[in-house]
Write an enzyme that holds these catalytic residues in place. Structure first.
Site, mmCIF file in Angstrom:
data_model
loop_
_atom_site.group_PDB
_atom_site.id
_atom_site.type_symbol
_atom_site.label_atom_id
_atom_site.label_comp_id
_atom_site.label_asym_id
_atom_site.label_seq_id
_atom_site.Cartn_x
_atom_site.Cartn_y
_atom_site.Cartn_z
ATOM 1 N N CYS A 86 -6.189 -25.834 11.908
ATOM 2 C CA CYS A 86 -5.570 -24.797 11.098
ATOM 3 C C CYS A 86 -4.593 -25.618 11.443
ATOM 4 O O CYS A 86 -3.971 -26.391 10.105
ATOM 5 C CB CYS A 86 -6.149 -23.221 11.921
ATOM 6 S SG CYS A 86 -5.261 -21.628 10.862
ATOM 7 N N HIS A 194 -12.044 -23.474 13.757
ATOM 8 C CA HIS A 194 -11.345 -23.262 14.898
ATOM 9 C C HIS A 194 -12.468 -23.541 15.505
ATOM 10 O O HIS A 194 -12.985 -22.738 16.301
ATOM 11 C CB HIS A 194 -10.461 -21.749 15.339
ATOM 12 C CG HIS A 194 -9.848 -21.612 14.562
ATOM 13 N ND1 HIS A 194 -7.921 -21.561 14.881
ATOM 14 C CD2 HIS A 194 -8.996 -20.911 13.541
ATOM 15 C CE1 HIS A 194 -7.209 -21.523 14.357
ATOM 16 N NE2 HIS A 194 -7.732 -20.366 13.011
ATOM 17 N N GLU A 196 -12.198 -24.138 19.249
ATOM 18 C CA GLU A 196 -11.917 -23.481 20.094
ATOM 19 C C GLU A 196 -12.474 -21.934 20.306
ATOM 20 O O GLU A 196 -11.831 -21.727 21.074
ATOM 21 C CB GLU A 196 -9.951 -24.106 20.655
ATOM 22 C CG GLU A 196 -9.252 -23.025 20.209
ATOM 23 C CD GLU A 196 -8.448 -23.162 18.000
ATOM 24 O OE1 GLU A 196 -9.645 -24.517 17.766
ATOM 25 O OE2 GLU A 196 -8.090 -22.370 17.635
#
Lengths: 228, 83
Positions: A86, A194, A196
């Site tokens: 990002c 994302h 994560e």
């Protein structure tokens, strides 16, 4: 494997990244503040999402000149895995570690939801545990994820198989549905979604975990080669 | 002291979704004659040196103020700014 998560003023996914490495991957991880100048001793570098420096001027434009960035550029040159997610991707673009630039989303809206990605290349150190052509669900959360590059760069990215992830239903107008690209050498990956935030079922998807596991697998294999 | 005005615009080849939305609003207001809107940035600098001022401004623009992948820049140096 010891991982650094770079934290800038305005980063807001640094804790998610830290959690993914510590609890998802069960590996050693440290925050490294942007004012530091060394990344010695780290095997992998994560540049997390957020709004570094408030996204003033352009996303990533000011973070790109922070004290830690020469060390990030040196780590890239040394072949260490570097993942920018990002705002981290935007910083890698501004730093010239990856080609292209980000524009405002085509629909002008900030998009925050899970999207389906297609794994285009599973031969990279970041994607080896995925199947080629596999569909994975990973959240996006951005207002400027509309990837742009000139036609020549796009042809090159395609010819060199450097588009690692594509959107299945392009949410932001990104050129050629690009969600993530890798550098020529194959050790710097930038992606808007994302991984994560998708490391366990409780978060809505665990599809992101294999990206981190791929990095660890690569590190173990290269480490084994070095010590044997 | 010189005052410098820097104008940053998206390249012709780059789509401007913000400009398109604003053009749509103008049409909604009845200004059908507006054919295109492009949104850019305007930045004012005060520079306390005249030495190689053009080289300095160009370097500042290319390194930081403009992303030359998607943007063009131009600038004007204002003469006779009161001290």
């Amino acid at each position: 494997m010891k991982t650094a998560v770079i934290a800038f003023p305005g980063s807001n996914c640094d804790s998610d990244m830290y959690y993914a490495i510590r609890d998802g991957l069960e590996q050693e991880v440290d925050y490294v503040w942007h004012q530091e100048t060394s990344l010695d001793g780290y095997d992998a570098i994560m540049i997390p999402g957020g709004f570094s420096y408030g996204d003033y001027l352009r996303s990533g434009a000011i973070a790109r000149f922070s004290n830690i960035m020469p060390a990030v550029i040196a780590a890239a040159a040394a072949g260490k895995p570097i993942l920018g997610v990002c705002n981290g991707f935007q910083i890698l673009l501004e730093a010239g570690l990856l080609p292209g630039a980000m524009l405002r989303n085509k629909g002008l809206k900030f998009i925050c939801r899970h999207v389906d990605l297609e794994v285009m290349n599973n031969t990279t150190l970041f994607s080896s545990l995925y199947d080629k052509g596999e569909t994975i669900s990973i959240p996006v959360a951005h207002g400027e994820g509309n990837y742009y590059c000139d036609a020549e760069t796009l042809t090159k990215l395609e010819a060199e198989n450097r588009i690692v992830f594509k959107y299945k239903n392009n949410p932001n107008g990104s050129a050629a549905d690009i969600a993530g690209i890798i550098n020529e050498r194959g050790n710097v990956l930038g992606m808007m979604p994302h991984p994560e935030r998708a490391t366990e079922a409780l978060l809505g998807s665990a599809h992101g975990l294999r990206l981190f596991q791929s990095i660890l697998k690569h590190w173990r294999e290269s480490h084994a080669t070095l010590t044997s | 002291m010189k005052k410098v005005k820097v104008y940053i615009t998206l390249k012709e080849s780059v789509l401007d979704p913000q400009g398109q939305a604003v053009a749509g609003a103008m049409h909604h207001l009845g200004y059908q004659e507006v054919k295109d809107v492009r949104i850019g940035k305007f930045i004012e600098l005060e520079i306390d040196s005249e030495e190689e001022i053009d080289d300095k401004i160009r370097a500042i623009c290319e390194k930081l103020l403009a992303n030359t992948v998607i943007e063009n820049y131009r600038y004007e140096i204002e003469e006779g700014v009161p001290q």
